[in-house]
Design an enzyme around this catalytic site. Structure first.
Site, short mmCIF file in Angstrom:
data_model
loop_
_atom_site.label_atom_id
_atom_site.label_comp_id
_atom_site.label_asym_id
_atom_site.label_seq_id
_atom_site.Cartn_x
_atom_site.Cartn_y
_atom_site.Cartn_z
N VAL A 177 0.32 8.81 -1.12
CA VAL A 177 0.87 10.53 -0.83
C VAL A 177 -0.16 11.36 -1.14
CG1 VAL A 177 2.99 10.14 -1.04
CG2 VAL A 177 1.69 10.29 -2.95
N HIS A 215 1.12 -1.63 0.31
CA HIS A 215 0.16 0.12 -0.13
C HIS A 215 1.14 1.45 -0.26
CE1 HIS A 215 -1.62 3.66 2.57
NE2 HIS A 215 -2.78 3.19 1.35
#
Length: 303
Positions: A108, A105
């Site tokens: 941002v 995973h």
């Protein structure tokens, strides 16, 4: 503050990550679903299903706007209640087919909250974490080495801080166990000026592929059997539990009236739950619980 530069980076990041996985697959392609949000903004959801390496993977870009921040975003900062918001980010989850390849995973994101007559309040967040089903120490060390390299230019303490934050965040409280072997997690980042915070977010976003692709290449051809796959499906249940109960991104998306299919693309295609199941003592499965899920200083290992 330059919101356009963040937008440009995020769309490029989505493109480069999708291209890398398509190249790795050698045939399967991401399906793109561009969408608009009635309250403001939209995004591009890209999903790859039934690949030779990736059973299901999603790489999302979203850029949403709203008149008021939801509860998930103001729980820790009540002074922001009532502000309009703009949120943009890239979020991905890759669920490989082979049980010896870990799920990964990465996310941002950038938030800005604004109110007439007051200075905008902005922050960055994100990170990446790894969820193995069968552990390999060299993979864990590599993952954390790349994570540390991404943080080091911005302060010698950052990797340790963001690693601890990741260990604490991706912890399934009702199971009293970690979701995986961690990585990096940070939120509400505005301790530096805008340009430096943005560069740090970019450094972490750009580090994801060098951290993950070598692990996939090492493991995706390893032979596996039905028992390995059954354990993978069982452990994926923990992933689902975390995402639906604790994950702030999932909660934020649902509370802001986000696109449900895009929010829940992180869930695996094949998953199972078994009542009070326990691994056999000293088995490969037991080793995950004993040697990999407890929080560790992976960089202290000399391999």
């Amino acid at each position: 503050m330059n919101k356009q530069s963040v937008l440009d980076y995020l769309t490029q990041l989505q493109d480069s990550i999708c291209q890398a996985f398509e190249q790795l697959e050698g045939g399967a392609k991401f399906h793109e679903d561009a969408w608009q949000r009635e309250e403001g903004g939209g995004g591009r959801t890209r999903v790859l299903e039934e690949g030779t390496i990736i059973e299901k993977g999603g790489v999302n870009f979203s850029h949403v706007k709203g008149a008021e921040l939801p509860a998930s975003a103001t729980a820790a900062r009540p002074e922001l209640a009532g502000r309009s918001f703009e949120a943009m980010g890239v979020s991905l989850v890759i669920h490989p087919r082979n049980p010896f390849v870990p799920t990964s995973h990465m996310n941002v994101r950038f938030f800005v909250a604004e109110k007439d007559g007051e200075d905008p309040v902005w922050w960055f967040g994100g990170g990446f974490d790894l969820t193995p089903y069968y552990g390999f120490e060299e993979d864990c060390v590599h993952w954390h080495q790349v994570a540390k390299q991404a943080c080091d230019p911005y302060g010698p303490e950052l990797y340790s801080e963001f690693k601890q934050w990741c260990d604490d965040y991706f912890f399934i409280k009702h199971r009293n166990e970690a979701r995986g072997i961690g990585g990096l997690f940070f939120d509400d980042l505005n301790r530096f000026d805008f340009a430096t915070c943005f560069k740090l977010m970019q450094s972490i976003g750009d580090a994801y592929l060098p951290a993950y692709i070598p692990i996939v290449e090492r493991r995706h051809l390893l032979p596996y059997n039905d028992a390995h796959q059954a354990f993978q499906h069982y452990r994926r249940g923990r992933y689902v539990e975390f995402n639906l109960v604790y994950d702030r991104g999932t909660l934020f998306g649902l509370q802001t009236g986000g696109r449900t299919e895009s929010i829940l693309m992180s869930l695996p295609a094949q998953v199972s739950w078994r009542y009070d199941w326990q691994p056999e003592p000293d088995s490969e499965e037991a080793r995950l619980y004993r040697d990999f899920l407890p929080h560790r200083d992976w960089l202290s290992l000399s391999l």
